[in-house]
Scaffold this active site. Structure first.
Site, PDB file in Angstrom:
ATOM      1  N   LYS A 119       6.202-114.292  78.909  1.00  0.00           N
ATOM      2  CA  LYS A 119       6.175-113.749  80.270  1.00  0.00           C
ATOM      3  C   LYS A 119       6.596-112.284  80.273  1.00  0.00           C
ATOM      4  CE  LYS A 119       6.769-118.042  82.836  1.00  0.00           C
ATOM      5  NZ  LYS A 119       7.611-118.783  83.783  1.00  0.00           N
ATOM      6  N   LYS A 202      -6.183-125.543  80.644  1.00  0.00           N
ATOM      7  CA  LYS A 202      -5.455-126.349  81.613  1.00  0.00           C
ATOM      8  C   LYS A 202      -5.767-125.880  83.030  1.00  0.00           C
ATOM      9  CE  LYS A 202      -0.732-127.078  81.969  1.00  0.00           C
ATOM     10  NZ  LYS A 202       0.657-127.118  81.484  1.00  0.00           N
ATOM     11  N   LYS A 205      -4.075-122.240  88.840  1.00  0.00           N
ATOM     12  CA  LYS A 205      -4.560-121.378  89.919  1.00  0.00           C
ATOM     13  C   LYS A 205      -4.923-119.990  89.410  1.00  0.00           C
ATOM     14  CE  LYS A 205      -2.207-123.740  93.599  1.00  0.00           C
ATOM     15  NZ  LYS A 205      -1.772-123.733  94.981  1.00  0.00           N
TER      16      LYS A 205
END
Ligand code: TRP
Length: 339
Positions: A119, A202, A205
């Site tokens: 991240k 996977k 969104k």
């Protein structure tokens, strides 16, 4: 009915997501939470504090996401009579223990967490906060204050669970036996739902709306997305995730709602084409999503009732968590607070 002391303690947390949970969230995690209410003393929280760690929402958005997420967990079947559902920020013990755990964690140890590395690499050092670095340590505290035996999570959380076990053991060794060392309960046997437009990834969104089934969407939108799902150039309905990822993903969804093994459901479509499979999947999803959306809406239309349910969960959570922190602070040598 066994007492809560005899039943295994389960804890898990979910990030408050914007708008609707998608089918992957639901079949991958939330549905297992519902199952685990039976036979376990289950604690589930919406981790609203964790939502501040990266790309923080506006205050209004955070409130909205948190409420919509809690309402959907109830709509999905979490029952306040059978589990303890609460918001992380309503239980100060989490952050109180987190500080102590931060002081037991090496800087290098925290920096090596792969989710932190991924991240932070993606968003750039300037935007990465200390909160993102300590995120897993707050998660450790989320778990340990409940003395949880099992933590149902996806495979991506395995490293955070390993850290939890290490810190529990480190505390116990340093200060005396205080925390249950929890076991991960990795939800690998559960359906992994893939993106409808890119069935090698996977469902997420961030991959775009066309591949994601949002459970609060209008049924017509859901039906259309399923009809447009990517398949392959053959015609045979057969479960073969390598050669036929799109068709296999649809069969996985169908099987999950039917409660049957995916290896056997392709028989239902013998001699039929992809149209029939898509129609059956759409029926199954809509049959679940329609009442789910209605229950969610009813809960959101009655904020006082939603608050009452969350207050009830917070009361029980605080009771359990406060006691753990009281003991831990005492073991560390912090002078007991005035009563
Ligand atoms: N990090 C978890 C995730 O991203 C969410 C989470 C926070 C959690 N605290 C937790 C999961 C405690 C299990 C237990 O999915």
């Amino acid at each position: 009915m066994p007492t809560s002391a005899q039943r295994p303690r389960v804890l898990s947390g979910i990030q408050p997501t914007a708008g609707s949970f998608h089918l992957g969230n639901f079949l991958g995690a939330v549905r297992q939470w519902v199952t685990l209410q039976e036979g376990n003393d289950a604690f589930y929280c919406v981790v609203d504090l964790h939502a501040l760690t990266l790309n923080p929402p506006t205050p209004a958005e955070l409130r909205e996401r948190t409420r919509v997420s809690a309402a959907q967990l109830l709509a999905a079947g979490l029952d306040p009579e059978r589990c303890t559902l609460f918001l992380q920020s309503h239980v100060p013990a989490h952050t109180r223990l987190s500080w102590v755990m931060e002081c037991l964690t090496g800087f290098g140890e925290a920096s090596r967490m792969t989710q932190f590395k991924d991240k932070s690499a993606r968003s750039g050092a300037d935007r990465v906060t200390v909160g993102l670095l300590t995120y897993p340590i707050l998660q450790v505290a989320d778990i340990l204050v409940y003395q949880a035996n099992y933590v149902p999570v996806g495979e991506d959380q395995r490293q955070h669970l390993e850290l939890t076990r290490n810190l529990a053991q480190r505390f116990n060794t340093t200060y005396g036996d205080t925390f249950v060392v929890p076991e991960p309960y990795i939800l690998s046997g559960t359906a992994k739902i893939l993106d409808l437009q890119d069935p090698t990834a996977k469902m997420s969104k961030s991959l775009g709306d066309a591949g994601t089934i949002n459970l609060l969407d209008d049924p017509a939108v859901t039906v259309k997305k399923i009809r447009r799902a990517v398949t392959d150039t053959e015609t045979e309905v057969r479960y073969d995730p390598k050669a036929k990822p799109g068709v296999s993903n649809l069969l996985t969804i169908y099987a999950a709602f039917a409660g049957r093994p995916v290896a056997e459901v392709d028989q239902d479509f013998a001699g039929q084409g992809y149209g029939a499979l898509k129609a059956a999947v759409a029926d199954a999803v809509v049959a679940f999503a329609e009442p789910y959306a209605k229950r969610t809406k009813d809960l959101l239309d009655d904020p006082a009732e939603l608050d009452r349910l969350l207050a009830r969960g917070a009361r029980r959570a605080n009771e359990v968590a406060d006691e753990s922190v009281r003991v831990a602070y005492d073991r560390v040598g912090l002078v007991p607070p005035p009563t």
